[in-house]
Design an enzyme around this catalytic site. Structure first.
Site, short mmCIF file in Angstrom:
data_model
loop_
_atom_site.label_atom_id
_atom_site.label_comp_id
_atom_site.label_asym_id
_atom_site.label_seq_id
_atom_site.Cartn_x
_atom_site.Cartn_y
_atom_site.Cartn_z
N HIS A 138 33.99 72.54 17.56
CA HIS A 138 33.60 71.14 17.81
C HIS A 138 32.84 70.68 16.56
O HIS A 138 32.21 71.50 15.88
CB HIS A 138 32.68 71.13 19.03
CG HIS A 138 32.28 69.79 19.55
ND1 HIS A 138 31.29 69.05 18.96
CD2 HIS A 138 32.71 69.07 20.61
CE1 HIS A 138 31.12 67.92 19.66
NE2 HIS A 138 31.96 67.91 20.66
N ASP A 215 28.04 78.65 20.23
CA ASP A 215 28.07 77.35 20.89
C ASP A 215 28.64 77.58 22.29
O ASP A 215 29.84 77.76 22.46
CB ASP A 215 28.96 76.41 20.06
CG ASP A 215 29.26 75.10 20.78
OD1 ASP A 215 28.90 74.96 21.96
OD2 ASP A 215 29.88 74.22 20.15
N GLN A 218 30.82 74.99 26.36
CA GLN A 218 31.94 75.05 27.32
C GLN A 218 32.04 76.40 28.03
O GLN A 218 32.95 76.58 28.84
CB GLN A 218 33.27 74.76 26.60
CG GLN A 218 33.35 73.39 25.98
CD GLN A 218 33.36 72.25 27.01
OE1 GLN A 218 33.60 72.47 28.20
NE2 GLN A 218 33.08 71.04 26.56
N LYS A 241 26.78 69.38 31.02
CA LYS A 241 28.11 69.95 31.25
C LYS A 241 28.08 71.01 32.36
O LYS A 241 29.08 71.60 32.70
CB LYS A 241 28.65 70.57 29.96
CG LYS A 241 28.96 69.51 28.88
CD LYS A 241 29.60 70.14 27.68
CE LYS A 241 29.53 69.26 26.45
NZ LYS A 241 30.55 68.22 26.43
N CYS A 379 36.43 65.53 19.19
CA CYS A 379 35.43 65.98 18.21
C CYS A 379 35.84 67.32 17.60
O CYS A 379 35.00 68.21 17.38
CB CYS A 379 34.04 66.11 18.83
SG CYS A 379 33.37 64.54 19.36
N1 PMP Z 1 30.23 72.05 21.42
C1 PMP Z 1 31.22 71.96 22.30
C2 PMP Z 1 32.21 73.09 22.38
C3 PMP Z 1 31.31 70.84 23.13
O1 PMP Z 1 32.30 70.76 24.01
C4 PMP Z 1 30.36 69.82 23.02
C5 PMP Z 1 30.45 68.56 23.86
N2 PMP Z 1 31.72 67.99 23.92
C6 PMP Z 1 29.33 69.96 22.09
C7 PMP Z 1 29.30 71.09 21.31
C8 PMP Z 1 28.26 68.93 21.94
O2 PMP Z 1 27.51 68.87 23.10
P1 PMP Z 1 26.43 67.71 23.30
O3 PMP Z 1 27.14 66.42 23.02
O4 PMP Z 1 26.02 67.84 24.73
O5 PMP Z 1 25.31 67.96 22.36
#
Ligand code: PMP
Length: 422
Positions: A138, A215, A218, A241, A379
């Protein structure tokens, strides 16, 4: 269960034993009607809906307990401080951290990774060093490292994937070298669902003395994340999430690193003493929590983790696997639909493209039927480029999604195919 689901899943279906309809009743928003249709929410990788128990604790906090923490020596402040610190302990138990002191509250995954990059990263990375990430990342696990790399004169290296979206572990081993200072990996891909073998990858990095940042945005909502079993150096996830509020997340770090990391932000709440000449900082976790934190958020997150543990993370994982399996079968039967991401180890994320329709058109059409999916690059632009698409449509499932909902999405997709073929 619909007739088609019984046929499709046959004897291979995993019996998770989850009473999904009872569970759905605990999420008030799911009773909503959207554009005169029942609401089908399959955008859970973006954010999950909230159970009543989480909504209630947020309400109660602001109705009955609100005060700032740590500073005030009065009844409510003491209560709020206690609730905030209890939430820290709750998170520590959930992720099996050796100590609650290793749990730092942040705004979310993005802030957590930036914190590590700007403190630990800057401390550790020098000119010519390498930061190793993967194609699956991401943007939150790319851009913060690019910022550090630029500032320090370091280089970003990328682990490739195969066409299914599986990381190339041979390439990973070859990329780990004496210049690699940090490995930063997504545990589960938000865009295509690949589950990454973190334990094995941590072990291999550690054999070369390289720390690993995970990270977990997910993974935490969908599988057991045990810090001592994963043995990663840092782990980050977002509350929103995993059925919790937005604006709260968690950074876990190993004691040996947190001890020597400089502060990320300066301000109130993170100091021992301040003079105009010299400031002494608190130890962690306080050192990394400058300013008034999201007190209600931490309490809401604790309630969300209670909810997850009440259901059981293994049951959640089994049910989601079942739904993913069913949705994969249903979607695969749609003319001109291509699924992106076919790794054998996958979380409940189904990314796809249709021959005729752009992903944004797909989501607009589905929205007319009350169905919420996501469309775009998720993203993860470098991953999209590797897959040869500009974006995908993505249905991502949670414990409250039913087979009937999968059928509805599949029916709507068939309608789209018919519409564009006219
Ligand atoms: N890493 C991953 C794998 C994500 O799916 C997301 C959110 N889509 C993020 C980072 C960023 O998370 P946040 O917007 O809650 O900071």
């Amino acid at each position: 269960m619909t007739e088609s689901s019984q046929t499709a899943l046959g004897g291979n279906r995993i019996e998770s034993g989850l009473d999904v309809h009872a569970l759905r009743a605990r999420f008030p928003i799911l009773a909503k009607r959207i554009r005169d249709n029942s609401f089908v929410y399959v955008d859970n990788a973006a954010t999950t809906q909230k159970p009543q128990s989480v909504i209630d604790v947020l309400n109660e906090y602001y109705t009955d307990q609100n005060a700032n923490i740590h500073r005030g020596i009065h009844y409510l402040s003491e209560q709020a401080t206690e609730a905030y610190e209890e939430a820290r302990c709750r998170v520590a138990r959930f992720i099996n951290a050796p100590s609650e002191r290793q749990v730092i509250f942040v705004r979310g995954t993005t802030e957590g990774i930036n914190l590590v990059a700007q403190t630990f990263g800057r401390q550790r990375i020098r000119s010519g060093d390498e930061i190793l990430i993967s194609t699956l990342e991401h943007h939150s696990n790319i851009v913060p490292w690019q910022l550090v790399a630029e500032a320090q004169g370091a280089v970003i290296k990328v682990i490739p994937i195969d066409d299914r979206g599986v990381l190339d572990l041979e390439a990973y081993r070859a990329l780990l070298n004496e210049r690699t200072r940090i490995v930063a990996l997504s545990h589960v891909s938000n865009a295509i669902g690949t589950v990454v073998p973190i334990v094995e990858m941590c072990r291999e990095a550690h054999q070369k003395g390289i720390p690993v940042v995970v990270d977990g945005a997910q993974s935490a909502p969908h599988m057991k994340v045990d810090m001592q079993a994963l043995d990663c150096d840092f782990f980050v996830f977002s509350g929103h999430k995993i059925f919790g509020p937005t604006g709260i997340g968690v950074l876990y770090g190993k004691d040996e690193w947190l001890r020597d990391m400089p502060p990320y932000e300066g301000g109130g709440g993170m100091i021992q003493s301040v003079t105009f000449e010299k400031t002494r900082f608190l130890e962690f976790p306080g050192r990394f929590e400058a300013g008034t934190p999201h007190i209600a958020g931490s309490i809401g997150l604790a309630a969300a983790l209670d909810f997850v543990e009440e259901i059981g993370i293994d049951k959640i994982a089994a049910y989601e696997e079942e739904i993913l399996h069913y949705a994969t079968e249903q979607f695969s039967s749609i003319d001109g639909l291509r699924i992106l991401g076919t790794a054998p180890q996958k979380a409940a994320v189904l990314s796809f493209v249709l021959d005729e329709a752009h992903p944004h058109d797909i989501s607009t059409f589905l929205d007319q039927d009350g169905i919420a999916i996501r469309a775009g690059h998720h993203c993860a632009q470098p991953l999209m480029k590797r897959l040869g698409v500009s974006g995908t449509a993505r249905a991502s499932f949670s414990i409250y999604n039913t087979r009937e909902e999968v059928d509805k999405v599949a029916d709507s997709l068939r309608k789209i195919v018919r519409f564009f073929k006219r």
